[in-house]
Enzyme design. Structure first.
Site, PDB file in Angstrom:
ATOM      1  CG  HIS A 185      -1.938   1.162   1.571  1.00 25.07           C
ATOM      2  ND1 HIS A 185      -2.929   0.683   1.416  1.00 25.07           N
ATOM      3  CD2 HIS A 185      -1.901   2.360   1.413  1.00 25.07           C
ATOM      4  CE1 HIS A 185      -3.996   2.048   1.344  1.00 25.07           C
ATOM      5  NE2 HIS A 185      -2.982   3.324   0.907  1.00 25.07           N
ATOM      6  CG  ASP A 314      -8.224  -2.672  -1.119  1.00 27.36           C
ATOM      7  OD1 ASP A 314      -8.973  -3.245  -0.948  1.00 27.36           O
ATOM      8  OD2 ASP A 314      -8.060  -1.704  -1.267  1.00 27.36           O
ATOM      9  CG  HIS A 318     -15.028  -0.731   7.400  1.00 24.97           C
ATOM     10  ND1 HIS A 318     -14.125  -1.181   8.550  1.00 24.97           N
ATOM     11  CD2 HIS A 318     -14.327  -0.043   6.445  1.00 24.97           C
ATOM     12  CE1 HIS A 318     -12.619  -1.335   8.137  1.00 24.97           C
ATOM     13  NE2 HIS A 318     -12.953  -0.681   6.833  1.00 24.97           N
TER      14      HIS A 318
HETATM   15  O1  DOR Z   1      -9.454   1.913   2.748  1.00 23.60           O
HETATM   16  C1  DOR Z   1      -9.191   1.120   2.924  1.00 23.60           C
HETATM   17  N1  DOR Z   1      -9.087   0.551   4.160  1.00 23.60           N
HETATM   18  N2  DOR Z   1      -7.097   1.300   3.329  1.00 23.60           N
HETATM   19  C2  DOR Z   1      -6.464   0.209   3.453  1.00 23.60           C
HETATM   20  O2  DOR Z   1      -5.366   0.790   3.353  1.00 23.60           O
HETATM   21  C3  DOR Z   1      -7.346  -0.819   4.444  1.00 23.60           C
HETATM   22  C4  DOR Z   1      -8.651  -1.011   4.239  1.00 23.60           C
HETATM   23  C5  DOR Z   1      -9.402  -1.447   5.253  1.00 23.60           C
HETATM   24  O3  DOR Z   1      -8.386  -2.459   5.698  1.00 23.60           O
HETATM   25  O4  DOR Z   1     -10.022  -1.626   5.521  1.00 23.60           O
HETATM   26 ZN    ZN Z   2      -7.023  -3.708   0.687  1.00 23.90          ZN
HETATM   27 ZN    ZN Z   3      -4.445  -0.770   0.481  1.00 29.10          ZN
END
Ligand code: DOR
Ligand code: ZN
Ligand code: ZN
Length: 448
Positions: A185, A314, A318
């Site tokens: 990252h 990605d 959450h």
């Molecule tokens: O937006 C992100 N979420 N960037 C990150 O580097 C970590 C990731 C996460 O694990 O939620």
């Molecule tokens: Zn990530």
């Molecule tokens: Zn990341």
């Protein structure tokens, strides 16, 4: 010759099959989880079971090299079952899990424990990254435990996720000795931290502040640093989620120089901008942040060319509360992507902006090649029968129907023109029209 030994376990019939960039009408015979034959229906061996593809297009099972499956103490966000169900629903048969979990995966014992927990829950093939450990001698033990690679979060000063600058070179050397890829990252944490302090001191906790503290130069600086470390150590660096044109051109130059470097882009960085009309919305907060319309358009354009190696989701789930905090500093960055990536890219194909074979290259072929996943990423005799049947049908993205625990999406309501209708892992039908047929624990852990 027609003894039971030569007959297949399963045949997928009435299919259009993507083989070597061409669509072939016919079927696929499968035995012991592997592709036994691909060809015209009359030429296939007899099978004990058949599945009608109803003229759908069969592509190799997709491989997501950047997924946050969470679980462990963050299982309220996602767990190994819900996350891999989301993968299957999105047409992914293999995913690589990120190590920023609770606890962080950063030593061989934690990796082994994570794999033990995952074994009874996963429904897809899963590989696991590790962060670098404290002790550099542990790198080889993590590698021997089967990690797919190491991950460095240059955006964090948290030493669970990152290492001190002076420890980075020895770690990279060990990773190279262990023949592992290092995924990065790339955002400079000092730039982020300084800008964050400034914004907080000024009492700024608006949506815009997030973009101010994650400027393009943070990414460019970190990419430059990792390219020079790759030059010094000859380690294979994989750049996660590239979001600036400058970083992409630096990466392209570094490749031309002969360095072992690859990179990925995400669908959200190609399709969403920070100025999206439904603006003040925590679901748009992700790190690295969304950029300008000019950049998204350039990335979409660049997708057809060599510079971008991989599209990764990605997938970063959450809870909805974590996404809807009032102050920007309390919003958890991340977008769930496993169930939207394929529909969004198929829509680009339908609109003539991307070829289907390039889509497959970005989402299956290159991921398999980069990580040396033998028998994956293509439809060929002897390869694993990890397959996805797609259909270019119109649908609307509906996050409430996600299998992921994260039932929100910045793409909610978007009209898309395609989706995965059936997914096969190791020759088993595991997802059919959105329904998960696989039992928890039926997926395999990939040890590289
Ligand atoms: O937006 C992100 N979420 N960037 C990150 O580097 C970590 C990731 C996460 O694990 O939620
Ligand atoms: Zn990530
Ligand atoms: Zn990341």
């Amino acid at each position: 010759m027609s003894s039971w030994k030569s007959s297949a376990d399963l045949a997928i019939l009435n299919a259009r099959i993507l083989v070597d960039q061409k669509i072939l009408d016919g079927g696929i015979a499968i035995k012991n989880g592997k592709i036994m034959a691909v060809g015209r229906q009359e030429s296939l061996p007899k099978a004990s079971e058949t599945i009608d593809a109803e003229n759908g297009i069969v592509i190799p099972g997709l491989i997501d090299i950047h997924t946050h499956l969470r679980d462990l103490k963050l299982d309220y966000k996602e767990d190994f079952y819900s996350g891999t169900c989301a993968a299957l629903a999105g047409g992914f048969t293999t995913v690589f899990d990120m190590p920023n979990t609770l606890p962080t995966t950063n030593n061989s014992m934690r990796l082994r424990e994570k794999i033990e927990t995952a074994k009874s829950k996963i429904v897809a093939n899963v590989g696991f990254y590790s962060c670098f450990p404290r002790d550099e001698n542990e790198v080889i033990r993590i590698a021997n435990e089967g990690a797919v690679g190491f991950k460095v979060f240059l955006n964090h000063s948290n030493l669970e996720l990152n290492v001190e600058d002076n420890a980075l070179i020895p770690m990279l050397n060990k990773a190279r000795e262990a023949k592992k890829i290092v995924a990065v990252h790339a955002e400079d944490r000092f730039i982020i931290e300084e800008a964050t302090k400034k914004s907080k001191n000024a009492g700024n906790d608006s949506y815009d502040a997030f973009f101010t503290v994650h400027p393009a130069r943070a990414e460019i600086k970190a990419v430059k640093k990792m390219i020079s470390l790759s030059r010094a150590t000859r380690i294979h660096i994989h750049f996660c989620h590239v979001t600036t044109l400058k970083a992409l051109s630096l990466i392209t130059e570094a490749k031309a120089e002969g360095l072992k470097i690859t990179c990925e882009v995400t669908p959200h960085h190609m399709l969403l901008t920070r100025n999206n009309p439904n603006g003040l919305n925590g679901t748009l907060i992700t790190d690295p942040p969304l950029r300008s319309r000019m950049i998204t358009m350039s990335f979409r354009h660049a997708l057809g060319e060599e510079g971008i190696d991989v599209v990764a989701s990605d997938h970063a789930p959450h809870s909805i509360n974590e996404k809807s905090a009032k102050s920007i500093w309390n919003v958890s960055p991340g977008i769930p992507g496993l169930e939207t990536t394929l529909p969004l890219l198929l829509t680009m194909v339908k609109r003539g902006r991307l070829s289907l074979s390039r889509l497959v290259e970005l989402l299956a072929k290159k991921p398999a090649e980069i990580f040396g996943l033998d028998g994956k990423g293509a439809i060929k005799k002897g390869f694993d029968a990890d397959l996805t049947i797609i259909d270019f049908r119109e649908a609307h993205i509906s996050s409430s129907a996600f299998h992921s625990k994260a039932k929100y999406s910045p793409f909610d309501g978007w009209k898309v023109d395609g989706k995965a209708v059936k997914t096969f892992v190791g020759g088993r039908l595991v997802m059919d029209e959105g329904e998960i047929l696989a039992k928890p624990g039926s997926g395999h852990v990939l040890h590289l």
